[in-house]
Design an enzyme around this catalytic site. Structure first.
Site, mmCIF file in Angstrom:
data_model
loop_
_atom_site.group_PDB
_atom_site.id
_atom_site.type_symbol
_atom_site.label_atom_id
_atom_site.label_comp_id
_atom_site.label_asym_id
_atom_site.label_seq_id
_atom_site.Cartn_x
_atom_site.Cartn_y
_atom_site.Cartn_z
ATOM 1 N N GLY A 76 0.939 -1.479 -0.001
ATOM 2 C CA GLY A 76 0.374 -0.271 -0.257
ATOM 3 C C GLY A 76 0.513 1.158 0.396
ATOM 4 O O GLY A 76 1.436 1.762 0.785
ATOM 5 N N ARG A 122 0.956 -5.248 -5.761
ATOM 6 C CA ARG A 122 1.130 -6.552 -5.031
ATOM 7 C C ARG A 122 1.984 -7.121 -6.049
ATOM 8 O O ARG A 122 1.106 -7.785 -7.119
ATOM 9 C CB ARG A 122 -0.067 -7.221 -4.356
ATOM 10 C CG ARG A 122 -0.405 -5.936 -3.202
ATOM 11 C CD ARG A 122 -1.622 -6.894 -2.716
ATOM 12 N NE ARG A 122 -2.734 -5.561 -2.265
ATOM 13 C CZ ARG A 122 -1.750 -4.760 -1.354
ATOM 14 N NH1 ARG A 122 -0.710 -5.096 -0.413
ATOM 15 N NH2 ARG A 122 -2.816 -3.302 -1.068
ATOM 16 N N ASP A 125 4.888 -4.989 6.345
ATOM 17 C CA ASP A 125 5.715 -6.384 6.430
ATOM 18 C C ASP A 125 5.601 -7.511 5.372
ATOM 19 O O ASP A 125 6.751 -8.307 5.080
ATOM 20 C CB ASP A 125 4.574 -7.210 7.775
ATOM 21 C CG ASP A 125 3.356 -6.664 7.335
ATOM 22 O OD1 ASP A 125 3.332 -6.816 6.833
ATOM 23 O OD2 ASP A 125 2.527 -6.757 8.863
ATOM 24 N N THR A 178 4.659 2.732 5.219
ATOM 25 C CA THR A 178 2.961 1.732 5.544
ATOM 26 C C THR A 178 2.141 3.000 6.585
ATOM 27 O O THR A 178 2.928 3.648 7.801
ATOM 28 C CB THR A 178 3.063 0.862 5.907
ATOM 29 O OG1 THR A 178 1.444 1.103 6.409
ATOM 30 C CG2 THR A 178 3.666 0.836 6.769
ATOM 31 N N ASP A 216 -0.134 2.399 8.847
ATOM 32 C CA ASP A 216 -0.524 1.965 9.798
ATOM 33 C C ASP A 216 0.437 2.169 10.591
ATOM 34 O O ASP A 216 0.105 1.603 12.139
ATOM 35 C CB ASP A 216 -0.978 -0.086 9.901
ATOM 36 C CG ASP A 216 -1.746 0.018 8.633
ATOM 37 O OD1 ASP A 216 -2.727 0.590 8.788
ATOM 38 O OD2 ASP A 216 -2.038 -0.628 7.392
ATOM 39 N N ASP A 250 2.550 -0.156 11.414
ATOM 40 C CA ASP A 250 2.749 -2.015 12.554
ATOM 41 C C ASP A 250 4.048 -2.371 12.372
ATOM 42 O O ASP A 250 3.516 -3.834 12.377
ATOM 43 C CB ASP A 250 1.758 -2.512 11.704
ATOM 44 C CG ASP A 250 2.233 -2.770 9.961
ATOM 45 O OD1 ASP A 250 2.614 -2.307 9.626
ATOM 46 O OD2 ASP A 250 0.338 -3.176 10.380
ATOM 47 N N ARG A 286 -6.570 -2.516 10.720
ATOM 48 C CA ARG A 286 -6.553 -3.992 10.929
ATOM 49 C C ARG A 286 -6.681 -4.619 11.618
ATOM 50 O O ARG A 286 -7.243 -5.470 12.658
ATOM 51 C CB ARG A 286 -6.941 -4.704 9.331
ATOM 52 C CG ARG A 286 -8.099 -5.111 8.101
ATOM 53 C CD ARG A 286 -7.534 -6.098 7.174
ATOM 54 N NE ARG A 286 -6.642 -5.615 6.292
ATOM 55 C CZ ARG A 286 -7.353 -4.311 5.595
ATOM 56 N NH1 ARG A 286 -8.204 -4.484 5.023
ATOM 57 N NH2 ARG A 286 -5.636 -3.843 4.458
#
Lengths: 328, 328, 328, 328
Positions: free
Chosen positions: C15, C76, C107, C130, C132, C134, C176
């Site tokens: 992303g 992707r 990741d 990213t 996120d 994360d 998510r």
């Protein structure tokens, strides 16, 4: 339809304005729509003299509608003010087989274009692109709406700090001859006073009014000053004079400067620029020349260059009254 | 837990910074959460002397987290620098039955607070609120992140016009003693050169470097200048000097000024301010005093005032290298 | 210094995130600074397989630091998950005489890179890009700070209308598996409740709490919901349930969606991306590989890929407490 | 001049719109300017029935010109649609000695106002405040320009990510009956296709067109969909249909929702609201009633309520052509 026009050049000239890229995009894509070739000219009228040309297609203008400035760059050209320079420009246009020209700019650009049109009988139409909104015959110029938003957002930030400290801020905005930016942004930002070139009410009336509004309970004040205003021309001197005659506030100055020219264009400026760009190619195909494409009452109009550059800016008295009432 | 504290006052002092309202909100709501009373003091330390107090509850601070400036207003206080002034402040606090004080501000505020704490043995904790990020012992001060975004957005706009005209812009940003804003915003805005108080490389090296980057193909340049930089202090003089020695560009100056202090705070500043506000009340309840609440490695810490105001700002050499490399 | 590395490729994968362009720019210019060649790979790992390469120099990355998305595009790649695909990629890299690779992504990207590194003994370093946040071993990922500001600005707008109508808004934000965006943006936007995947307090506790805060005098409420939250996963169903059990408010839903991925990066993300890009080239030259470049306590660090992708996101309990207290 | 009017009430009703606060401010300050008393009514027409009144002076409206929403709050009122409800409202107005009423809202509000005016012979003038721009007799309604900018800024962000991934985004914007927002914001955001209620060209023509533009070299596409459009009403169903018939893109949906209603108003909306607010009080003093104050060709006009609410929205065919040409 003028079937002789097969290849159109486009350029931006004078001070840049947000939305110029949207206008370039519309001219280029409109050419493609009408199966015409399109040539971009870099650095305005000077680029004509230096034959700084580039072929453009619909994909050359992708992802520029949202960007400030101009991908074709702009410049002032002293050479174009000479007959020899214009002859060079004409020769280059002929050599590149260009049949007509779209110029995006302000009154200086239109003056040059009009002279060139006459000298060489070369079809030119203009698109008003300037943040100053000082062109006759069009309700709006490209970039003006964006500049107003930029000024208002900047003054919103200044008011945060003005309020926190009980300060008086003099904020200088663009407008050498025209008070449109100052007047509209001043109303929009909730300024206590607005100083414009078209009016001169004097420094002492200004101070009397500021004292009155302070007394009425205001805890801070913003005075918007057009750079061409008589008493605001020397804004630091004015600040000093106010401070000497008024200890109710701490007086500060901010000169907004060139941030007013840049930024992503507002929706209004993007739509306006798209309409004017399409209108410019339409006009050339209809055989028009020596005219500016403008907007009047939300309709596209054509205005002779000579009319467009008259430049007797009239201030809207209704707006001055609104400014007076809403700053009560 | 310090059960003697039942009533806490909060004030903002010194230059305002975006996020101060979020800090006030957190202090007020934290008091409510702990069943303490909370009192707002207007206009900083001066408000202590004038007993300009107002009871505050959770609903008094609604809808302010997104607003710049400070609803409690700020001011500098000469009286608080005198013993008599501080005595007045103390008497007012006692009379209003206030047990402890949270001050939001910069080094000047902390210095005053520390003196007061010592003189009257009155519990005070501080929250660093200043756009300058010049406080020791905390990774960030409230308002700094927002100011960086404001500066970068302004320079983005300036670059639009710089690019369109092949211009060199000198952009003055805040920072009398500390180059943090200039260095970070300069990297973020893609500036070609960054002038900071902590370094003085001289005007001629600057010009040599600008000439080199022009030759490498750059069409415009932004030089970010901290207001306290040695060669940039007189920014208009510097512009003139560059223009005289360099005709590759047209040189322009923009002084960003007070727009850097205002604006809706960034998410980072709102979260930081919320954490520090909660931390301040926690600290008072734990019996701490004469300390600043800071953030270090994403954890809340307490730092003695004397430590916080040391003010030997060290510039991050790694960042200078990054600026050099990314402006290649 | 690893003198065998003369030519470095860079790609973005997964992303997209605001600031990826700033990272690309830093890698390209850092190569130039170290006299290395640099190659851009389009469309991520898939571009390796299709040999979609382009030479890049310092001027190829001008004027991109302020732009969202990624000029190298992202995608992707299912093929890269096969041995055959990776072999193709390796052959293309060898043929193009590329000595090392910088991958910017999350990741998934790092997992692929780590496998590739091992299989072909090919030097790769990663940069965490990213929204996120994360990734293990780095305090921030590129794009996270910008996404927080985007979310907070959007909720500020929603609160305008919520306040005007006494409404309850459920606002779904990205996340998510990780509640970081929801928790920080929720505090920043002054949300009454924040629902995150790491916690499940149940629908009825939520309603009880909302009723309590309504009673305390709140006129509107914002509930921020991470998309991966247990009770918020079906946000429209949750809205219906609340409405059935609570007639104090009119309940509305807004799903922020992909606006969270775009936008001009914040100053923090631009500086972070610049530092990580410079750090990635530094690391390769120091002989490092199979590592991510991260930031920890404001210092550049290297973290083995295997460590970075562990992904056991822990929520900051201190932040949950701050959220509870400041929403009183 | 109508010397019987000494006390004016003002309210906002229906969906809120950015700029309503600027209109309230202008009404309140205009009253002060004319030495009239002013009363704010909370929660629209319902507030009349509940006598939810508050005295307002020039300082009650300070620092609101830049804020979205409405400080007077808004609501729908079922009671006002009954004779009994309106009688209650009238009695309250009489008891509070209010002589005239300014209502800020959309067609529902004007319909109610017109009935009330007739039943009780009570002077009311209206100000068009709605982001939908669906009122007859005024070129612009308050909030419309701001909503366009909000939509365009959101789509700019979405395009960042669309471009990075070669995606097709369907973006739903407000407009149940009117395509004005979709059409203008679609042009401004450079959308490939724009679906509006006034036109239904069918799903298959849409797909054919998207395939064509993809073939011409576009790497991503934005389709703007007005919520009331025939084929776009079920936007998730439409997305599925497109995806089934088109594998050139990955198809995604974003519903912008209530962020379109909020935000700090644009300069245009602030100035428009200020002018209409001043104009409303002027009109009442001139003895006008049962009319809306609008703007036409940059001049303030009065339009009978019955005319204003006709609601036969006509789409500008010229704009549709501009959309077609500029998305080539």
């Amino acid at each position: 339809m003028n079937t002789k026009i097969k290849r159109i050049a486009v350029l931006t000239s004078g001070g840049d304005a947000p939305g110029m890229n949207a206008a370039i995009r519309a001219v280029v894509r409109s050419c493609s729509y009408h199966n015409l070739e399109c040539v971009g000219v870099f650095r305005g009228l000077q680029g004509l003299i230096e034959a700084d040309f580039k072929e453009m297609g619909p994909r050359s203008v992708k992802n520029i509608i949202n960007r400030g400035g101009t991908i074709l760059k702009s410049a002032r050209s002293k050479e174009f003010m000479t007959k020899a320079g214009r002859q060079e420009a004409y020769d280059n246009l002929k050599e590149a087989k260009i049949d007509a020209l779209v110029v995006i700019g302000g009154d200086g650009t239109f003056t040059g274009a009009s002279v060139f049109n006459e000298e060489f009988d070369f079809p030119i139409v203009g698109i008003p692109g300037t943040i100053d909104n000082d062109i006759n015959g069009t309700d709006y110029t490209i970039g003006y709406d964006t500049a107003l938003n930029t000024v208002v957002e900047a003054i919103d930030k200044i008011r945060d700090t003005a309020n926190s400290h009980n300060r008086l801020f003099l904020v200088e905005v663009m407008g050498r001859d025209a008070g449109d930016i100052a007047l509209n942004a001043g109303i929009g930002a909730g300024a206590e006073e607005i100083l414009i070139p078209e009016q001169n009410l004097g420094r002492d009336r200004l101070i009397a009014s500021l004292k009155r509004s302070k007394k009425s309970g205001k805890s801070s004040s913003i005075v918007v000053v057009a750079e061409g205003d008589q008493i605001g021309k020397n804004i630091f001197g004015l600040a000093e004079y106010i401070q000497q005659n008024m200890d109710e506030y701490e007086v500060k100055v901010t000169v907004l400067g060139h941030i007013q020219r840049g930024g992503s264009p507002s929706c209004y400026d993007r739509v306006l620029a798209s309409r004017l760009g399409v209108g410019a190619v339409d006009a050339l195909l209809e055989g028009k020349r020596d005219v500016m494409i403008g907007i009047s009452h939300s309709k596209i109009v054509t205005v002779p260059f000579t009319e467009a550059i008259k430049g007797d800016n009239e201030i809207d008295l209704d707006l001055i009254r609104v400014a007076d009432i809403t700053s009560v």
